[in-house]
Scaffold this motif. Structure first.
Motif, short mmCIF file in Angstrom:
data_model
loop_
_atom_site.label_atom_id
_atom_site.label_comp_id
_atom_site.label_asym_id
_atom_site.label_seq_id
_atom_site.Cartn_x
_atom_site.Cartn_y
_atom_site.Cartn_z
N SER A 120 42.59 -42.77 13.01
CA SER A 120 43.94 -42.61 13.56
C SER A 120 44.73 -41.55 12.79
O SER A 120 45.72 -41.04 13.29
N ARG A 121 44.26 -41.22 11.58
CA ARG A 121 44.94 -40.22 10.75
C ARG A 121 43.89 -39.27 10.19
O ARG A 121 42.95 -39.69 9.51
N GLY A 122 44.06 -37.98 10.48
CA GLY A 122 43.11 -36.98 9.99
C GLY A 122 43.42 -36.54 8.57
O GLY A 122 44.41 -36.97 7.95
N LYS A 123 42.56 -35.70 8.02
CA LYS A 123 42.78 -35.14 6.69
C LYS A 123 44.13 -34.41 6.68
O LYS A 123 44.49 -33.80 7.67
N PRO A 124 44.89 -34.53 5.61
CA PRO A 124 44.56 -34.96 4.25
C PRO A 124 44.56 -36.46 4.00
O PRO A 124 44.36 -36.89 2.86
N ASP A 125 44.79 -37.27 5.02
CA ASP A 125 44.67 -38.72 4.84
C ASP A 125 43.21 -39.05 4.54
O ASP A 125 42.30 -38.47 5.14
N PRO A 126 42.94 -39.99 3.63
CA PRO A 126 41.55 -40.30 3.27
C PRO A 126 40.83 -41.23 4.24
O PRO A 126 39.67 -41.60 3.99
N GLU A 127 41.45 -41.60 5.37
CA GLU A 127 40.86 -42.59 6.26
C GLU A 127 39.41 -42.25 6.64
O GLU A 127 38.54 -43.12 6.64
N GLY A 128 39.15 -41.00 6.99
CA GLY A 128 37.80 -40.63 7.41
C GLY A 128 36.78 -40.84 6.30
O GLY A 128 35.68 -41.38 6.54
N TYR A 129 37.11 -40.44 5.09
CA TYR A 129 36.19 -40.62 3.97
C TYR A 129 36.01 -42.09 3.63
O TYR A 129 34.90 -42.55 3.35
N LEU A 130 37.09 -42.87 3.67
CA LEU A 130 36.98 -44.29 3.39
C LEU A 130 36.12 -44.99 4.44
O LEU A 130 35.32 -45.88 4.12
N ARG A 131 36.26 -44.58 5.69
CA ARG A 131 35.44 -45.17 6.75
C ARG A 131 33.96 -44.82 6.54
O ARG A 131 33.08 -45.67 6.72
N ALA A 132 33.69 -43.58 6.16
CA ALA A 132 32.30 -43.18 5.91
C ALA A 132 31.71 -43.96 4.75
O ALA A 132 30.56 -44.44 4.82
N LEU A 133 32.46 -44.11 3.67
CA LEU A 133 31.98 -44.88 2.52
C LEU A 133 31.70 -46.33 2.90
O LEU A 133 30.70 -46.92 2.47
N ASP A 134 32.56 -46.89 3.72
CA ASP A 134 32.36 -48.27 4.17
C ASP A 134 31.07 -48.39 4.96
O ASP A 134 30.29 -49.33 4.77
N ARG A 135 30.83 -47.44 5.85
CA ARG A 135 29.60 -47.47 6.65
C ARG A 135 28.36 -47.24 5.80
O ARG A 135 27.28 -47.76 6.11
#
Length: 209
Positions: A133-148
């Motif tokens: 829901s929030r692109g970079k520079p928000d860390p959401e994408g990286y956190l989601r990848a780490l979770d997966r």
């Protein structure tokens, strides 16, 4: 490092100037965009964030512009030609030695098409614009990848090419390497290190950390 997380546009795919051309064409009748403005203000943001930043939130043409952007991108670089031989070799060198992910603000169809065409559809996880829901520079994408991937940020490294990407990776707790080519070195100072290129030597060094 047990995982390598790659940005897509400008890192795996050397396409930031193509991106710039496409957005300049699409924005021309709404709010003209110069090349300098693209690289100063927009490079590294997700496609939806680029439209929002340049044309404002809830622009009536947003969906149409994003569809047009995907179509033009695939027409111009869907053959995988923007993935350099050194980059392809570096990715393939990491296969079987680490978990691999792509964390991108581009549409999933763009990422998958280019990776397949370039012969590097080898990633365990792909996080694209549709997944956050929030692109970079928000860390959401990286956190989601780490979770997966089932890994903490401290066991992984990110490879980026823009300030928003570097900020996102660091906020997610990753070691971050910035690759030159998209923006000047001084704008990448938040990264843990800055390198001239993504190649197999970099992959070997990161996997030894």
């Amino acid at each position: 490092m047990r995982a390598l997380l790659f940005d897509f546009n400008g890192t795996l795919s050397d396409d930031e100037r193509v991106q710039c051309e496409i957005f300049r064409e699409l924005f021309a009748e709404h709010r003209p965009l110069s090349e300098a403005e693209y690289f100063d203000e927009l490079a590294g943001l997700s496609d939806p964030e680029i439209v929002k930043h340049w044309l404002g939130a809830d622009h009536p043409a947003a969906a149409q512009l994003l569809e047009g952007r995907t179509r033009l991108f695939l027409e111009r670089v869907g053959d995988g030609s923007t993935v350099a031989p050194d980059v392809r070799e570096a990715v393939l060198r990491a296969v079987g030695r680490a978990r691999l992910a792509v964390v991108s603000g581009a549409a999933r169809s763009e990422v998958q098409t280019v990776l397949r065409a370039a012969g590097i559809a080898v990633f365990d996880v792909i996080v694209s614009a549709e997944d956050v829901s929030r692109g970079k520079p928000d860390p959401e994408g990286y956190l989601r990848a780490l979770d997966r991937l089932g890994l903490p940020g401290a066991r992984a490294a990110a490879i980026e090419d823009t300030p928003p990407g570097v900020t996102a990776a660091k906020a997610a707790g990753l070691y971050c390497v910035a690759v030159l080519g998209t923006v000047p070195r001084e704008r990448l100072r938040e990264a843990d290190e800055i390198v001239p290129r993504l190649d197999d030597e970099l992959v070997d060094r990161l996997l030894a950390l």
